[in-house]
Design an enzyme around this catalytic site. Structure first.
Site, PDB file in Angstrom:
ATOM      1  N   SER A  67     -17.838   4.049  32.789  1.00 18.55           N
ATOM      2  CA  SER A  67     -17.765   5.435  32.314  1.00 18.55           C
ATOM      3  C   SER A  67     -18.388   6.445  33.264  1.00 18.55           C
ATOM      4  CB  SER A  67     -18.423   5.555  30.941  1.00 18.55           C
ATOM      5  OG  SER A  67     -17.634   4.963  29.941  1.00 18.55           O
ATOM      6  N   LYS A  70     -16.214   9.112  34.593  1.00 17.02           N
ATOM      7  CA  LYS A  70     -15.915  10.301  33.793  1.00 17.02           C
ATOM      8  C   LYS A  70     -16.510  11.559  34.417  1.00 17.02           C
ATOM      9  CE  LYS A  70     -15.414   7.793  29.455  1.00 17.02           C
ATOM     10  NZ  LYS A  70     -16.126   7.162  28.342  1.00 17.02           N
ATOM     11  N   SER A 127     -19.466  10.118  25.355  1.00 19.31           N
ATOM     12  CA  SER A 127     -18.693   9.250  26.260  1.00 19.31           C
ATOM     13  C   SER A 127     -17.334   8.898  25.663  1.00 19.31           C
ATOM     14  CB  SER A 127     -19.470   7.968  26.590  1.00 19.31           C
ATOM     15  OG  SER A 127     -18.945   7.336  27.734  1.00 19.31           O
TER      16      SER A 127
END
Length: 388
Positions: A67, A70, A127
């Site tokens: 993640s 991101k 997230s």
């Protein structure tokens, strides 16, 4: 006032140009201090205030960023807002694909239209993979098309070993970054979008009746951390890209491949505190401040004052500060005419245990070439008395 030692060396124009090119490319030195170890598989700690790497371990090894990728998704979103393609009050539709997306979620509602401001919080705080899909489809039509845009932007930003196949960090063998690339990306986001960076310090966000806390453990430790993003997959292990600002210095840390959430929190905190404790950033000259004079050959005046075009700062181990030496190096005398802004040398900062850093110096004013009579007199003086 910084004492500058003037050094005159016979350097070729190519060599001087190479030194300046290296500076312009942002090649930061690796500072040294008491060694430190980490159980992270990949790590890099950078003082972005002076572009200095404080510590690195396998920083150019490809890894699953999970993640943490991101951060690139949000870079694209913030860029779209800055260019006027989106506003914080704009709304984007939720497709069935976004609604069904697994993993960490913001819990978007199917076929609803969600404000960009809420989606940003959903990505950064919660997230949310679902929120990432909403952004990707809203900005590019599909996640694959969005990934292509991210990869192009990654190349534009100087990320040399990054390939992204999705907007979420979902496991894919062709979705990879390096710790160094993540640190560069984090620095760009912080500097390019200061008006939106505050989202990364939000500790909790409630949406659809569900309250979720920010997954960055360092936000809760009172250690000046104000971002950025955690990550975890089986392939990548536990990772964190973090940034902290203290006493005018900003550090960016990337770690990955840690065995647990607790190890991620503790190891990240330890490395950041080490960076602040063992190193310091020293301001030497402000942009436009006169550094020294460089002698001229056949100029309307004997020398030209030189300055640095940007604030001159160096970061080094505190223990090395007492041995710091600042030298002005130029191929003097420099042939006239000289135009304001011309690179006429460099400042070299050195110290025991410090690898050294170079800064270009530029002419602070125009200096014309002597006329014919002046050149003739100067040549005669040189023949009689030699170089002064």
């Amino acid at each position: 006032m910084v004492a500058v030692v003037r050094t005159r060396v016979a350097r070729t124009r190519f060599a001087m140009g190479l030194a300046v090119a290296l500076f312009a490319a942002g090649v930061g030195p690796v500072a040294h201090a008491a060694s430190i170890e980490t159980i992270a598989k990949q790590a890099i700690l950078v003082d972005i205030t002076s572009n200095t790497v404080l510590f690195e371990k396998n920083p150019d090894q490809r890894m699953a960023p999970s993640s943490m990728s991101k951060i690139m998704t949000m870079y694209m979103v913030f860029d779209s807002i800055k260019e006027g393609r989106l506003t914080l009050d704009s709304t984007l539709p939720v497709s069935e694909r976004a609604w069904r997306m697994q993993g960490s979620k913001m819990f978007v509602e199917l076929h609803n239209n969600i404000k960009v401001d809420d989606l940003i919080k959903g990505v950064i705080v919660q997230s949310g993979n679902d929120a990432c899909i909403v952004f990707a489809e809203g900005l590019a039509g599909s996640e694959s098309a969005f990934a292509e845009r991210m990869n192009k932007r990654a190349r534009d930003l100087g990320l040399k070993d990054t390939n992204l196949t999705n907007a979420t960090g979902w496991p894919d063998p062709n979705h990879y970054m390096t710790a160094r690339d993540l640190s560069i990306l984090a620095e760009h986001l912080i500097k390019d979008f200061p008006e939106y960076y505050h989202y990364y310090s939000i500790r909790e966000f409630k949406y659809h009746g569900i309250n979720q806390g920010n997954r960055n453990p360092l936000l809760y430790r009172g250690m000046d951390v104000d971002g950025m993003k955690t990550g975890h997959t089986e392939a990548g292990g536990y990772g964190l890209t973090a940034s902290a600002e203290r006493e005018g210095r900003r550090l960016v840390l990337v770690v990955n491949g840690l065995p647990s959430m607790q190890a991620r929190a503790d190891e990240s905190a330890r490395l950041i505190e080490w960076g602040f404790r063992e190193f310091a950033t020293y301001a030497l000259f402000k942009a436009g401040e006169t550094v020294d004079q460089v002698p001229l050959w056949l100029g309307a005046q004997d020398s030209v004052p030189v300055t640095v075009p940007e604030d001159m700062k160096v970061t080094m181990a505190r223990a090395d500060r007492s041995g710091m030496k600042v030298s002005l190096v130029s191929n003097a005398p420099v042939a006239a005419p000289v135009k304001k802004g011309d690179v006429v040398g460099k400042v070299v900062v050195s110290a025991p245990g410090f690898p050294g850093k170079e800064f270009p110096v530029v002419a602070a004013q125009d200096v014309e070439k002597l006329g014919f009579v002046g050149r003739a007199l100067a040549a005669a003086k040189f023949l009689i008395f030699g170089a002064s």
